[in-house]
Design an enzyme around this catalytic site. Structure first.
Site, PDB file in Angstrom:
ATOM      1  CE  LYS A 141       0.547   8.208  -0.261  1.00 27.37           C
ATOM      2  NZ  LYS A 141       0.697   7.813   1.150  1.00 27.37           N
TER       3      LYS A 141
HETATM    4  C1  LIG Z   1      -0.368   7.800   2.042  1.00 29.14           C
HETATM    5  C2  LIG Z   1      -0.202   6.999   3.287  1.00 29.14           C
HETATM    6  C3  LIG Z   1      -1.295   6.644   4.099  1.00 29.14           C
HETATM    7  C4  LIG Z   1      -2.725   7.079   3.782  1.00 29.14           C
HETATM    8  O1  LIG Z   1      -3.230   6.444   2.641  1.00 29.14           O
HETATM    9  P1  LIG Z   1      -4.501   7.039   1.880  1.00 29.14           P
HETATM   10  O2  LIG Z   1      -4.620   6.264   0.621  1.00 29.14           O
HETATM   11  O3  LIG Z   1      -4.201   8.493   1.655  1.00 29.14           O
HETATM   12  O4  LIG Z   1      -5.677   6.846   2.784  1.00 29.14           O
HETATM   13  C5  LIG Z   1      -1.057   5.859   5.215  1.00 29.14           C
HETATM   14  N1  LIG Z   1       0.201   5.483   5.543  1.00 29.14           N
HETATM   15  C6  LIG Z   1       1.275   5.796   4.799  1.00 29.14           C
HETATM   16  C7  LIG Z   1       2.613   5.341   5.233  1.00 29.14           C
HETATM   17  C8  LIG Z   1       1.120   6.562   3.638  1.00 29.14           C
HETATM   18  O5  LIG Z   1       2.197   6.901   2.908  1.00 29.14           O
END
Ligand SMILES: *Cc1c(COP(=O)(O)O)cnc(C)c1O
Length: 463
Positions: A112
């Site tokens: 993220k």
């Molecule tokens: C947010 C997240 C996900 C999921 O990603 P999306 O874009 O919501 O499908 C998977 N793994 C981690 C570690 C995350 O922080």
């Protein structure tokens, strides 16, 4: 470039407005009017380019001039300068044609950071130019909140308040939110659950007087600018393993469908992608929907990959909109059915369209720990539980073995040390730039699970 709501009942916007708004006023998500294509030659040329240069080429066509080229380059450089690897999203080889793309070299050790860091820079640039300020409020069960704090800390035009359930996030996740010393970031520990935190945020957005007084903005995963920033690493990794000369497949640990939708966008832009595999954990609403055509909410179960523990998958709405030929009426119908009965049917044509782009697989908790264990045994490499879902799904669903398969490495194993140690016997340590996390001073405010208490606190603290 214009942006349309998937529900067709909100004004069309330019990039800047879509970014600042996040969610459309009709409850829909913004989608660009078209998918700019890059030529084969342009993709070929990326092979020798820096991550930042590739980011510029991918992102620029969507902005409609919102930022001058030189400004955009500067925002990208600043966003990724703090990442702990010059490649930003390096590949690690796990098998003869199998790779993990490490997306955890940013400040909070999860993918993220890629989107949030750039969004922070874009917000600051836009708001400073307009002479405006905003207050960002979010609820988190872990990763999103720390990524938002890391991305917005120290910025002049933004105050950020993150609500998390007191005592119910991991120590690493809490410390990542409570240790930044910047005056504009505020970690609020709410005496309640994650659902309580989300409900409080929703109530604040629905309290229009409050919303206008503090100029609330949302940066959750449905924000188009976040999806766009994630398109970049599909290109950078694919060219590193031979695209566009050969096709590449991706397996994507999926919750809200933002990350994998970015892969779909890369494909529309001309990247030769053979498979896009939706990897779910036991919260498998998307896998079931792909198998049966019925999207149906059940309860959430807690797993060792908490960032994928979702009940509904909000960005899936963008894929449904495209699979239905941009027909906002069909999307409205499906979402209304979801609201009323907790389920909807995907039409046969739309399902066929989705299946032509996406495969899917579910990883049970046993699959996750088994994958962490055998990957450590075979390669000496420690996966986090989210990445392990992706690696499991890649093995379960891969097509042509000659096509490189890249699993997205969504988080660093050190964020989930207990689950990882239980699976493979190794307790992963924090990387050097965070090695002193456990010694840093913490700062947070504990608040009752009461709307008025939270609103009053935010109004007093926002600058
Ligand atoms: C947010 C997240 C996900 C999921 O990603 P999306 O874009 O919501 O499908 C998977 N793994 C981690 C570690 C995350 O922080």
């Amino acid at each position: 470039m214009r942006y349309f709501s998937t529900r067709g009942d909100a004004p069309e916007l330019d990039f800047e407005a879509a970014m600042l708004t996040g969610l459309a006023r009709d409850g829909g998500l913004y989608v660009p009017q078209s998918w700019p294509e890059l030529s084969r030659k342009e993709i070929q040329d990326m092979a020798g380019e820096s991550y930042e240069e590739i980011a510029f080429r991918v992102i620029q066509p969507y902005l409609g001039g919102a930022f001058e080229d030189a400004t955009l380059r500067r925002l990208i450089e600043t966003a990724y300068a703090g990442f702990a690897h010059p490649a930003r999203a390096p590949l690690v080889q796990l098998g003869s044609n199998d790779w993990v793309m490490e997306l955890h070299r940013g400040g909070t050790l999860a993918f993220k950071d890629f989107a949030m860091k750039l969004l922070g820079q874009m917000f600051e640039e836009t708001l400073t130019r307009r002479g405006e300020r905003v207050t960002i409020i979010g609820a988190t069960s872990g990763d999103t909140g720390s990524a938002a704090i890391e991305a917005f800390r120290g910025l002049d035009a933004v105050d950020v308040f993150i609500l998390f359930p007191h005592g119910r996030v991991s120590e690493v996740q809490r410390r990542q939110m409570t240790t930044p010393a910047d005056a504009n970031v505020h970690a609020l520990a709410i005496e309640g659950s994650f659902d309580d935190c989300q409900a409080l945020v929703k109530s604040m957005f629905n309290d229009f007087a409050f919303r206008d007084r503090v100029r609330l903005a949302a940066v959750n995963s449905i924000n188009w600018a976040r999806v766009l920033a994630q398109v970049v690493y599909y290109f950078s990794s694919a060219v590193a393993v031979g695209a566009p000369g050969r096709s590449v497949s991706f397996s994507v640990p999926t919750g809200n469908f933002g990350d994998i939708f970015a892969g779909w966008v890369a494909k529309q832009m001309g990247l030769p992608i053979e498979q896009l595999i939706i990897a779910t954990n036991e919260n498998d609403i998307l896998h079931r929907a792909m198998e049966t055509g019925r999207y149906e909410v059940t309860g959430v179960v807690q797993t060792t990959s908490p960032s994928m523990d979702i009940q509904v998958s909000s960005n899936f709405e963008r894929a449904l909109y495209m699979a239905n030929g941009r027909d906002a009426g069909s999307v409205r119908g499906m979402m209304e059915s979801l609201r009323q009965s907790g389920a909807f049917e995907i039409s046969a044509d739309a399902l066929a369209d989705l299946r032509s782009d996406f495969a899917s697989a579910r990883a049970t908790e046993a699959d996750v720990s088994g994958t962490i264990a055998h990957t450590y045994r075979d390669c000496g490499y420690v996966l986090d539980p989210h990445t392990a879902c992706g690696v499991h799904a890649a093995n379960a669903r891969r097509g042509d073995p000659a096509t490189p398969m890249i699993a997205l490495g969504c988080a660093h194993a050190a964020k989930f040390p207990d689950a990882v140690e239980a699976a493979c016997g190794v307790r992963p340590g924090l990387p050097p730039h965070l090695a002193d996390l456990y010694e840093r001073d913490e700062r947070m405010t504990v608040l009752a699970n009461e709307l008025s208490a939270v609103e009053t606190h935010i109004e007093n603290m926002a600058r």
